[in-house]
Design an enzyme around this catalytic site. Structure first.
Site, PDB file in Angstrom:
ATOM      1  N   HIS B  92       5.249   7.926   8.804  1.00 34.21           N
ATOM      2  CA  HIS B  92       5.796   6.975   7.829  1.00 34.21           C
ATOM      3  C   HIS B  92       5.505   7.447   6.408  1.00 34.21           C
ATOM      4  O   HIS B  92       6.412   7.813   5.675  1.00 34.21           O
ATOM      5  CB  HIS B  92       5.216   5.580   8.095  1.00 34.21           C
ATOM      6  N   HIS B 109      -0.208   1.191   6.880  1.00 35.55           N
ATOM      7  CA  HIS B 109       0.839   0.190   7.104  1.00 35.55           C
ATOM      8  C   HIS B 109       0.943  -0.195   8.577  1.00 35.55           C
ATOM      9  O   HIS B 109       1.883  -0.831   8.981  1.00 35.55           O
ATOM     10  CB  HIS B 109       2.189   0.710   6.605  1.00 35.55           C
TER      11      HIS B 109
END
Lengths: 858, 159
Positions: B92, B109
């Site tokens: 990510h 995250h």
């Protein structure tokens, strides 16, 4: 099996064509940059050799420019040349700060059309069912058939026999332009009243309970999530469904990382600290469990019994009232005091003692009194020194698609307004949103709920009841998305097949006129239905169509939309050509209109012809965008009057202006400053007035708890109670977007979620002998579905969660036909079902699919 | 376009050039498309179930994670088919993923990957599995990293 991977990507050269855009998928609307350049050339790793302006010879610093394997594809343009397309998160967006992005936006490049990838499934040409097979035809032929069938139907049965189901949203290839196109065709050309919106059976707002209070659902700014003392997520799971809104605007607040921003933006001396989080949801969602990791002791989970949320919101409000966490001056000046009495009597039950009231609320909701009171304290108890607490309440489909839609929404909005948690920094009560918005249309046939000229007609029931002659489905796939789906699918299939069969045992009439005559004859003599589907793909619904019209998508035209969390209007620039002869929806509507006009002129009926010529001056996307401003009121008004404007008002904005603004965009409603004429956006709404005639908030007294509607109550009585022992609620997964219309073509997505699934509590799994990865059948009297199982404590014993949409099936087969009598909004998220294990297993599926618990981060 | 023999030679030599230099006319590269070093990253005798070992591969700026899961894994090696290795950079935004009780979790995250399923993303914002590091086990139990199957975050090219 693991999908093919890449270990190097083409670097965009410095002179690659660069475009600004916004992600086509969720409500958040992250900014993206698109680079295209001809195949055969490549940029270099040095800063001055690539379009990113980044030194790619070194590892990019943590959270620098993301360029993942899914962010590159090759496309072919109309010039026949192949082009690289790279779509990466923008670094200058106020939404996806620091270049954050989700797995939806990260795959924008993979979803582009190409004849050399799986997206070759995109529709290129109109298809007409001839001889009961789809045959490619020209637009001219398609329009001739459609125009003549439409004209024949309206002349014999009126426009009431023309039923429509159409998108009304932004993003996803629609936006203001396409909304205005379809709005003109169906409300100015035709006068269609049997029209419903993409994801539901009627043409209605999902939040009339808020709008009729004077509160549009998009009233806060993303920055309010960073400034709030308390965040309430009510039937909303943004970590999965609005991921970057959660990770960039909420998560830092849980961590205390926005304290400095609070000190800077809030009055001096006001106490500030990391946020508290209240999650109201039957599931332990990942939005809750992520926060539990980051802010232990600062999260509260309320799990009301299905359908009882409005009673819970009223109970919290009663505590707020009882503990005097309100500002009487505010209530007097800004809200309708007469109606406040009605609210107090009906919703807060001021005539009932606090003890009796709470006992009743606890019994109905299943939430403890201590938790209800704690929630009220976290939402509304003034801070040290007497400063008002700042609470942002965000709700979504858990409330909207609940039983009694109108009262649910009204209750949660009123809870926030009672404690002045709206119109101030760090406050607001609004939707999370699912998709983006972009609504501008001529007036629709239904002004409001049962209290304001409604409720709107249930078009699903109109169609399944055998009514209507033509059904036009645009940009939605109701064979997955509408409630009581099994009944709906079977009935539409039966009716469309009946017409197809009528056209000929073997040979069918071949001239256009004879074919149309035969279709009209069939519609007259049978219960048949002529189905038109206008979409990107040959969807499940389109398989039953008689005519399929190819629509163009995101990136294939200039489009405009707003996101939900800041009402941020931006230009989504065109960077590629559509496949074949696919057209924007506005252009299809324009062409249908002009065909109708031509047919009426042939009859000498110039009055009727003129109604259909709405689009004769539209030659490019911006023409339609600008034409739409005819629907907005005068916006040359001072800031104090912003509440009088529709949420999406953009009068004065041009494409050129938006190009100059770039990712910064402008927040709607847009005003034209009366003094300077300059365009001014609206950061946050209702600081001065509410959107009612007198500007005051209009209270409403909700109904008492009346138990469940008959469609669900039947499962709680007699033998049915043991035959259908589970509650079922439904929802989405972070890993896939909507019905997977693009995602079903991407191995990155299909490998993660190969089929629809349910979540089952470990105790129930043990009782039924079911393991993670097993297949089960879920069923009730309404319908059936086969699902893969995830065993998880996200659900309670006795409650299953089912994935709502998947290209391989939908939980909507089991949902009832109930809609709220006040709004015609369905209750997608609650019914009773039974679950059985399917004998055997699919070892391949089990070997390749993770069944690890999706809400467990510790 | 008619492809003459002369043109065919041009195309083939172009492809050869591309595969040698990594630039030029070839446009798609499927991993592993580069020449990776072989690097010893452990020995089966020293691996304990669920005790991850971190190492740098294919160079000193990229971290890898080697783990014996104690249950068969997709593309697992060893007698139990349970030894796997991945790039430890979240696909990510590049944070270092942590191995926690049979899962890999990103602390930034919260993307999560399943090491038994070729590091499939089963939650979070990441769009692709972690790059899987191809392993080879020698007779003496030495485990060698051979190649990286997938793009390491932050790079346009793994090497």
């Amino acid at each position: 099996m693991p999908y093919a991977r890449r270990d190097q990507l083409p670097i965009p050269p410095k002179d690659a064509q660069a475009h600004n855009t916004v992600c086509q998928y969720c409500t958040v609307g992250c900014g993206y940059k698109v680079y295209t350049w001809p195949v055969g050339r490549l940029g270099g790793v040095k800063t001055d050799q690539n379009a990113f302006g980044v030194d790619l010879s070194q590892q990019v610093p943590l959270a620098g420019q993301t360029f993942s394997e899914t962010m590159h594809s090759i496309i072919t343009k109309k010039d026949g040349q192949q082009y690289h397309v790279v779509i990466v998160p923008a670094k200058d967006s106020p939404i996806n700060l620091k270049g954050d992005h989700s797995s939806r936006g990260a795959t924008n490049a993979l979803a582009t059309w190409s004849d050399t990838r799986a997206t070759q499934e995109r529709l290129k040409y109109p298809l007409l069912r001839i001889g009961d097979q789809f045959q490619v035809v020209t637009w001219e032929e398609a329009l001739e058939v459609l125009g003549r069938v439409l004209k024949g139907i309206r002349e014999k049965y009126t426009d009431d026999a023309i039923a429509v189901k159409c998108f009304d949203h932004g993003g996803s290839g629609s936006g203001f332009e396409n909304n205005y196109g379809v709005g003109n065709l169906f409300f100015k050309g035709f006068s269609v009243k049997h029209i419903s919106i993409h994801n539901r059976p009627a043409y209605n707002s999902e939040v009339w309970g808020s709008r009729e209070r004077g509160v549009h659902e998009l009233n806060y700014d993303a920055s309010d999530a960073r400034l709030a003392d308390t965040l309430v997520l009510w039937g909303a799971n943004p970590y999965e469904n609005a991921s970057v809104f959660y990770t960039e605007h909420m998560l830092p607040n849980f961590q205390g990382a926005t304290v400095a921003e609070k000190q800077q933006n809030l009055p001096k001396g006001e106490p500030v600290e990391a946020a508290y989080l209240i999650v109201v949801d039957p599931r332990r969602t990942s939005s809750l469990t992520v926060a539990e990791q980051l802010a232990p002791g600062r999260t509260l989970h309320l799990r009301p019994n299905l359908g009882s949320d409005y009673i819970l919101a009223n109970a919290i409000a009663r505590v707020i009232w009882e503990r005097k966490y309100y500002d009487m001056g505010y209530l007097q000046n800004r809200t309708d005091l007469g109606k406040l009495e009605e609210y107090k009597a009906k919703s807060l039950k001021s005539d009932t003692t606090y003890a009796d009231f709470m006992a009743q609320a606890v019994k109905i909701t299943g939430v403890s009194q201590a938790d209800i009171e704690k929630a009220a304290d976290w939402i509304a108890k003034p801070k040290a020194g007497g400063a008002k607490r700042r609470t942002l309440t965000i709700y979504e489909k858990g409330m909207i698609w609940n039983m009694k839609n109108y009262d649910q929404i009204a209750a949660v909005v009123q809870m926030n307004v009672l404690s002045h948690n709206i119109g101030r920094p760090g406050t607001g009560v609004g939707r999370q949103g699912g998709h983006q918005e972009g609504y501008v249309r001529p007036p629709s046939p239904t002004p409001g709920s049962i209290f304001a000229g409604g409720p709107p007609v249930n078009v699903d029931k109109y169609i399944t009841g055998g009514e209507g002659k033509l059904y036009w489905v645009i940009g939605t796939n109701p064979y997955l998305s509408t409630p009581n789906n099994q009944v709906y699918r079977k009935r539409v299939h039966e009716r469309t097949t009946e017409l197809s069969n009528f056209l000929g045992q073997s040979g069918e009439p071949a001239s256009t006129r004879e074919r149309v005559a035969k279709i009209l004859e069939g519609l007259d003599q049978t219960g048949g239905l002529f189905l038109v589907v206008q979409d990107l793909y040959l969807t499940h619904t389109a398989q039953d169509a008689h005519l399929v019209l190819p629509a163009s998508a995101w990136g294939e035209a200039n489009q405009t939309s707003i996101n939900c969390n800041s009402r941020l209007l931006r230009l989504y620039e065109r960077f590629m050509d559509p496949p074949g002869e696919a057209l924007q929806d506005w252009e299809i509507c324009k062409r249908v209109g002009l065909k109708m006009a031509e047919l009426y002129r042939q009859d000498g009926n110039t009055t009727e012809a003129a109604k259909f010529e709405f689009g004769k001056n539209w030659s490019k996307d911006e023409d339609v965008f600008l034409a739409g401003t005819a629907e907005f009121p005068n916006n040359k008004i001072p800031e104090s009057e912003e509440a009088t404007l529709p949420a999406e008002c953009y009068t004065g904005v041009t494409y050129r202006f938006l190009q100059q603004q770039g990712q910064k965009g402008i927040r709607t409603p847009v005003r034209q400053d009366p003094a300077s004429g300059k365009l001014v956006g609206t950061l946050r709404r209702y600081s001065t007035n509410f959107g009612t005639k007198d500007g005051k908030f209009s209270w409403y007294g909700t109904d008492d708890w009346e138990g469940y509607p008959a469609e669900v109550q039947k499962y709680l009585e007699g033998d049915m109670a043991s035959q259908y022992p589970f509650w079922m609620t439904t929802g989405r997964s972070q890993l896939i977007w909507q019905t997977m219309y693009n995602d079903h073509l991407l191995p990155e997505k299909t490998s993660e979620v190969p089929m629809p699934y349910i979540e089952l509590h470990p105790q129930d799994a043990q009782k039924l002998g079911i393991k993670g990865g097993d297949l089960v059948e879920v069923w009730n009297e309404e319908g059936n579905g086969i699902f893969m199982t995830h065993v998880t404590d996200a659900v309670k014993p006795g409650l299953i969660f089912a994935l709502m949409y998947h290209h391989r099936g939908t939980s909507n087969s089991m949902t009832s036909g109930y809609t709220d009598p006040k709004t015609t909004i369905p209750w997608y998220k609650g019914t009773r079902v039974n679950v059985r294990k399917i004998a055997g297993a699919l070892p391949d599926l089990q070997m390749n699919t993770s069944v690890l618990q999706q809400n467990k981060f510790d | 376009m008619v492809i003459t023999r002369r043109r065919l030679v041009q195309i083939l030599s172009g492809l050869t050039m591309a595969s040698m230099t990594g630039v030029g006319r070839a446009q798609f590269w499927f991993a592993p498309s580069l020449t990776y070093p072989a690097l010893k990253v452990g020995n089966t005798r020293n691996l304990q179930n669920n005790q991850p070992v971190y190492f740098n591969y294919p160079d000193s700026r990229a971290q890898g994670l080697l783990v014996k899961l104690g249950r068969p894994a997709l593309l697992g090696v060893g007698s139990g088919r349970d030894i796997v290795a991945f790039s430890a950079s979240c696909t990510h935004m590049g944070c270092g993923v942590q191995y926690k009780g049979g899962r890999m979790v990103c602390p930034c995250h919260f993307s999560m990957y399943d090491p038994a399923k070729a590091a499939q993303v089963y939650q979070g914002l990441a769009s692709t599995s972690l790059p899987q590091i191809q392993l080879r086990i020698q007779a003496n139990g030495d485990i060698f990293a051979n190649a990286v199957n997938g793009l390491i975050w932050g790079r346009a090219k793994n090497i």
